[in-house]
Write a protein that holds these residues in place. Structure first.
Motif, PDB file in Angstrom:
ATOM      1  N   GLN A   1       0.925  -1.362  -0.132  1.00  0.00           N
ATOM      2  CA  GLN A   1      -0.078   0.038  -0.019  1.00  0.00           C
ATOM      3  C   GLN A   1       0.688   1.181  -0.018  1.00  0.00           C
ATOM      4  O   GLN A   1       0.431   2.256  -0.708  1.00  0.00           O
ATOM      5  CB  GLN A   1      -1.093   0.040   1.222  1.00  0.00           C
ATOM      6  CG  GLN A   1      -1.651  -0.853   1.254  1.00  0.00           C
ATOM      7  CD  GLN A   1      -2.888  -0.996   0.023  1.00  0.00           C
ATOM      8  OE1 GLN A   1      -3.242   0.168  -0.500  1.00  0.00           O
ATOM      9  NE2 GLN A   1      -3.447  -1.895  -0.466  1.00  0.00           N
TER      10      GLN A   1
ATOM     11  N   ARG B   1       2.360   1.660  -3.189  1.00  0.00           N
ATOM     12  CA  ARG B   1       1.344   2.072  -4.236  1.00  0.00           C
ATOM     13  C   ARG B   1       1.163   3.730  -4.059  1.00  0.00           C
ATOM     14  O   ARG B   1       0.946   4.308  -5.192  1.00  0.00           O
ATOM     15  CB  ARG B   1      -0.020   1.551  -3.901  1.00  0.00           C
ATOM     16  CG  ARG B   1      -0.950   1.611  -4.996  1.00  0.00           C
ATOM     17  CD  ARG B   1      -2.223   0.841  -4.436  1.00  0.00           C
ATOM     18  NE  ARG B   1      -3.276   0.703  -5.707  1.00  0.00           N
ATOM     19  CZ  ARG B   1      -4.228  -0.212  -5.675  1.00  0.00           C
ATOM     20  NH1 ARG B   1      -4.382  -1.053  -4.592  1.00  0.00           N
ATOM     21  NH2 ARG B   1      -5.039  -0.197  -6.682  1.00  0.00           N
TER      22      ARG B   1
ATOM     23  N   LYS C   1       4.428   5.628  -5.216  1.00  0.00           N
ATOM     24  CA  LYS C   1       4.657   4.987  -6.413  1.00  0.00           C
ATOM     25  C   LYS C   1       6.198   4.654  -6.381  1.00  0.00           C
ATOM     26  O   LYS C   1       6.712   4.917  -7.481  1.00  0.00           O
ATOM     27  CB  LYS C   1       4.510   6.312  -7.506  1.00  0.00           C
ATOM     28  CG  LYS C   1       3.079   7.007  -7.791  1.00  0.00           C
ATOM     29  CD  LYS C   1       2.826   7.375  -8.916  1.00  0.00           C
ATOM     30  CE  LYS C   1       1.475   7.980  -9.163  1.00  0.00           C
ATOM     31  NZ  LYS C   1       0.309   6.931  -8.921  1.00  0.00           N
TER      32      LYS C   1
ATOM     33  N   ASP D   1      -3.910  -0.282 -11.682  1.00  0.00           N
ATOM     34  CA  ASP D   1      -4.676  -0.421 -10.214  1.00  0.00           C
ATOM     35  C   ASP D   1      -4.882  -1.977 -10.401  1.00  0.00           C
ATOM     36  O   ASP D   1      -4.705  -2.733  -9.255  1.00  0.00           O
ATOM     37  CB  ASP D   1      -5.994   0.146 -10.148  1.00  0.00           C
ATOM     38  CG  ASP D   1      -5.668   1.838  -9.624  1.00  0.00           C
ATOM     39  OD1 ASP D   1      -4.562   1.903  -9.294  1.00  0.00           O
ATOM     40  OD2 ASP D   1      -6.770   2.291  -9.715  1.00  0.00           O
ATOM     41  N   GLU D   2      -5.290  -2.780 -11.477  1.00  0.00           N
ATOM     42  CA  GLU D   2      -5.503  -4.057 -11.506  1.00  0.00           C
ATOM     43  C   GLU D   2      -4.266  -4.806 -11.036  1.00  0.00           C
ATOM     44  O   GLU D   2      -4.412  -5.853 -10.422  1.00  0.00           O
ATOM     45  CB  GLU D   2      -6.080  -4.354 -12.780  1.00  0.00           C
ATOM     46  CG  GLU D   2      -5.858  -4.174 -13.943  1.00  0.00           C
ATOM     47  CD  GLU D   2      -6.188  -2.808 -14.655  1.00  0.00           C
ATOM     48  OE1 GLU D   2      -5.908  -2.587 -15.851  1.00  0.00           O
ATOM     49  OE2 GLU D   2      -6.631  -2.163 -13.857  1.00  0.00           O
TER      50      GLU D   2
ATOM     51  N   TYR E   1      -1.909  -3.690  -9.011  1.00  0.00           N
ATOM     52  CA  TYR E   1      -1.651  -3.765  -7.784  1.00  0.00           C
ATOM     53  C   TYR E   1      -2.587  -4.686  -6.967  1.00  0.00           C
ATOM     54  O   TYR E   1      -2.180  -5.411  -6.120  1.00  0.00           O
ATOM     55  CB  TYR E   1      -2.032  -2.441  -7.227  1.00  0.00           C
ATOM     56  CG  TYR E   1      -0.741  -1.553  -7.586  1.00  0.00           C
ATOM     57  CD1 TYR E   1       0.429  -1.660  -6.589  1.00  0.00           C
ATOM     58  CD2 TYR E   1      -0.583  -0.296  -8.242  1.00  0.00           C
ATOM     59  CE1 TYR E   1       1.657  -0.796  -6.908  1.00  0.00           C
ATOM     60  CE2 TYR E   1       0.423   0.711  -8.485  1.00  0.00           C
ATOM     61  CZ  TYR E   1       1.641   0.331  -7.718  1.00  0.00           C
ATOM     62  OH  TYR E   1       2.641   1.092  -7.825  1.00  0.00           O
ATOM     63  N   ASP E   2      -3.827  -4.780  -7.393  1.00  0.00           N
ATOM     64  CA  ASP E   2      -4.844  -5.554  -6.806  1.00  0.00           C
ATOM     65  C   ASP E   2      -4.337  -6.959  -6.838  1.00  0.00           C
ATOM     66  O   ASP E   2      -4.549  -7.845  -5.839  1.00  0.00           O
ATOM     67  CB  ASP E   2      -6.104  -5.294  -7.621  1.00  0.00           C
ATOM     68  CG  ASP E   2      -6.746  -3.812  -7.290  1.00  0.00           C
ATOM     69  OD1 ASP E   2      -6.178  -3.236  -6.334  1.00  0.00           O
ATOM     70  OD2 ASP E   2      -7.656  -3.477  -7.839  1.00  0.00           O
TER      71      ASP E   2
END
Length: 91
Positions: A56, A59, A62, A74-75, A77-78
């Motif tokens: 997190q 993220r 960066k 984002d996907e 990172y998910d």
């Protein structure tokens, strides 16, 4: 004298730890971002602690994008978060 143990810096919390205490995130030659569990895959690598909190932080700051020199959607990172959770439950 003992063997020198290489340290790596977490892109989330910026702490220095041994490679065994961290997970490697790599950018493959095909520009795909994946977790490198064994730490042997080819590609530009960055290291994260084994906690979702550091992911997190990376993220938000960066840090991962700067280390890998690529913008990360984002996907991805998910997906990394899901994989980290799975690894966390295995340990």
């Amino acid at each position: 004298m003992g063997k020198k143990i290489p340290l790596r810096q977490c892109v989330g919390c910026r702490e220095m730890k041994t490679k065994k205490e961290m997970i490697r995130v790599i950018k493959t030659p095909e520009n795909e971002v994946v977790l490198d569990v064994k730490g042997k895959q080819n590609g530009r690598g960055a290291y994260l602690c084994f906690c979702a909190e550091c992911l997190q932080k990376a993220r938000r700051s960066k840090g991962l994008e700067r280390s890998l020199k690529i913008s990360i959607p984002d996907e991805i990172y998910d997906r990394l978060e899901e994989e980290l959770k799975e690894l966390d439950t295995k340990q």
